[in-house]
Motif scaffolding. Structure first.
Motif, PDB file in Angstrom:
ATOM      1  N   TYR A  41       0.837  -1.207   0.000  1.00 15.61           N
ATOM      2  CA  TYR A  41       0.000   0.000   0.000  1.00 15.61           C
ATOM      3  C   TYR A  41       0.870   1.255   0.000  1.00 15.61           C
ATOM      4  CZ  TYR A  41      -4.187   2.759   0.883  1.00 15.61           C
ATOM      5  OH  TYR A  41      -5.225   3.645   0.766  1.00 15.61           O
ATOM      6  N   ILE A  42       1.996   1.222   0.741  1.00 14.56           N
ATOM      7  CA  ILE A  42       2.902   2.377   0.762  1.00 14.56           C
ATOM      8  C   ILE A  42       3.447   2.655  -0.628  1.00 14.56           C
ATOM      9  CG2 ILE A  42       5.163   3.171   1.584  1.00 14.56           C
ATOM     10  CD1 ILE A  42       4.546   1.780   4.243  1.00 14.56           C
ATOM     11  N   GLN A  47       3.353   6.009  -5.575  1.00 19.21           N
ATOM     12  CA  GLN A  47       3.149   6.173  -7.016  1.00 19.21           C
ATOM     13  C   GLN A  47       1.936   7.074  -7.290  1.00 19.21           C
ATOM     14  OE1 GLN A  47       2.857   2.047  -8.123  1.00 19.21           O
ATOM     15  NE2 GLN A  47       5.071   1.794  -8.329  1.00 19.21           N
ATOM     16  N   PHE A  48       0.902   6.945  -6.462  1.00 21.36           N
ATOM     17  CA  PHE A  48      -0.310   7.759  -6.596  1.00 21.36           C
ATOM     18  C   PHE A  48       0.012   9.238  -6.389  1.00 21.36           C
ATOM     19  CE2 PHE A  48      -3.985   9.668  -4.297  1.00 21.36           C
ATOM     20  CZ  PHE A  48      -4.910   9.651  -5.341  1.00 21.36           C
ATOM     21  N   PHE A 108      -5.019   8.468   5.222  1.00 18.19           N
ATOM     22  CA  PHE A 108      -5.645   8.024   6.471  1.00 18.19           C
ATOM     23  C   PHE A 108      -5.857   6.513   6.467  1.00 18.19           C
ATOM     24  CE2 PHE A 108      -7.606  12.489   6.839  1.00 18.19           C
ATOM     25  CZ  PHE A 108      -6.514  12.933   7.572  1.00 18.19           C
ATOM     26  N   ARG A 109      -6.202   5.967   5.301  1.00 19.70           N
ATOM     27  CA  ARG A 109      -6.360   4.516   5.199  1.00 19.70           C
ATOM     28  C   ARG A 109      -5.046   3.814   5.492  1.00 19.70           C
ATOM     29  NH1 ARG A 109      -8.948   2.557  -0.241  1.00 19.70           N
ATOM     30  NH2 ARG A 109      -8.656   0.592   0.875  1.00 19.70           N
ATOM     31  N   LEU A 110      -3.940   4.381   4.995  1.00 25.28           N
ATOM     32  CA  LEU A 110      -2.620   3.799   5.247  1.00 25.28           C
ATOM     33  C   LEU A 110      -2.266   3.864   6.731  1.00 25.28           C
ATOM     34  CD1 LEU A 110       0.100   2.644   4.414  1.00 25.28           C
ATOM     35  CD2 LEU A 110       0.830   4.948   3.777  1.00 25.28           C
ATOM     36  N   GLY A 216       7.137  -2.313   5.709  1.00 21.32           N
ATOM     37  CA  GLY A 216       6.239  -1.180   5.863  1.00 21.32           C
ATOM     38  C   GLY A 216       6.149  -0.699   7.296  1.00 21.32           C
ATOM     39  N   VAL A 217       7.253  -0.867   8.056  1.00 22.90           N
ATOM     40  CA  VAL A 217       7.268  -0.497   9.476  1.00 22.90           C
ATOM     41  C   VAL A 217       8.179   0.703   9.692  1.00 22.90           C
ATOM     42  CG1 VAL A 217       7.991  -1.225  11.786  1.00 22.90           C
ATOM     43  CG2 VAL A 217       6.750  -2.819  10.309  1.00 22.90           C
TER      44      VAL A 217
END
Length: 307
Positions: A41-42, A47-48, A108-110, A216-217
């Motif tokens: 997701y990160i 990329q987004f 916020f979802r992340l 992702g930590v």
């Protein structure tokens, strides 16, 4: 934030020699390869946001070019005396707000994905010290197993560093490249694959930060406070991170090395480590080396058969 900036802020490391399969490579600029859903997701979010940045930059560049061509002194000898334009002011106020909202929602979802800990199978407490990490397996079946992880090698003398890393490589039965400079520790944090691990983070002296990019930590270690996050590694291997909060003169020399193994290997290691962690590590290195050798032999056999 651009992908280069995110790489610097989040990874914070530039290894001299690393296996790409562990998520890193020499002179790497981008993010480490993902081995967890959170890191997936990160990477998507990076990329987004990069796509949005590119669109905004190109739009502003087009406006600048238009203004230079349309309103230069030659093309427009009599300048406009307009003091303001209500429609334009509304647009340049509303448009940035909408862009920020579009960015904020997945952001916020992340954050929720990182901090909302699912049902976990084991707990590890990591404590930051000046300048190393201490680990404690807090589950009852681990009988309080704990150890400190100190960086392998010498941060200043390259030859002494190489000799120290070569000794560790020989001990583990691996090549020198698998004991990366400024990233390898004498003891790895060992975790099982496909297991939800709750990670508790604290500090004993000053503020540190535990960063393991491939998982992702990234979370602060603060004296007197216990922070929590989680990860679930979907691949075996050795993955690297570092302290990511300036904590003193040796801040750059307190790496994190995490060895992800099969559940069977972890069960054997954890049982042996409660009696003698050095013996447990030797058995684990032998098991991993044997597994790699078998995988290599199988790959060679397939290659031969294909020919």
């Amino acid at each position: 934030m651009s992908w280069i900036a995110m790489a610097i802020a989040f990874a914070g490391v530039a290894p001299a020699a690393l296996a790409a399969e562990n998520g890193m490579s020499p002179w790497q600029l981008g993010l480490q390869r993902s081995v967890s859903d959170v890191m997936d997701y990160i990477i998507w979010f990076e990329q987004f946001t990069l796509a949005i940045i590119v669109v905004v930059v190109l739009f502003v560049l087009a406006l600048l070019i238009y203004v230079m061509v349309r309103f230069n002194a030659k093309s427009n000898p009599v300048p406009s005396k307009t003091s303001h334009n209500t429609a334009i002011e509304i647009v340049w106020t509303i448009a940035p707000i909408l862009i920020l909202v579009v960015i904020a929602v997945p952001s916020f979802r992340l954050l929720n994905k990182q901090l909302e800990i699912p049902e976990y199978e084991m707990t590890i407490k990591a404590t930051g010290y000046q300048w190393y990490w201490g680990y404690e397996y807090t589950d009852e079946n681990m009988n309080g197993l704990s150890f400190d992880a100190i960086m392998v090698g010498n941060s200043l003398d390259l030859e002494e560093d190489r000799i120290a890393r070569q000794e560790v490589a020989d001990e583990r039965g691996v090549s020198l490249n698998e004991v990366p400079r400024l990233l390898a520790n004498d003891y790895d944090l060992v975790v099982p694959v496909d297991t939800v691990v709750r990670l508790q983070i604290a500090a004993a002296d000053v503020i540190h930060a535990f960063a393991m990019p491939s998982m992702g930590v990234k979370i602060d270690a603060i004296p007197g406070r216990l922070n929590e996050t989680w990860f679930k590694a979907r691949e075996t291997g050795v993955f690297y991170g570092q302290c990511s909060e300036l904590c003193g003169k040796d801040h750059a020399f307190m790496p994190i090395s995490m060895r992800v193994v099969t559940k069977e290997q972890f069960a054997q290691w954890s049982e042996a480590a409660q009696d003698d962690i050095d013996v447990a590590n030797e058995q684990l290195w032998a098991a991993v080396a044997s597994e790699k050798k078998a995988a290599s032999a199988a790959s060679d056999a397939i290659s031969v058969a294909a020919k």
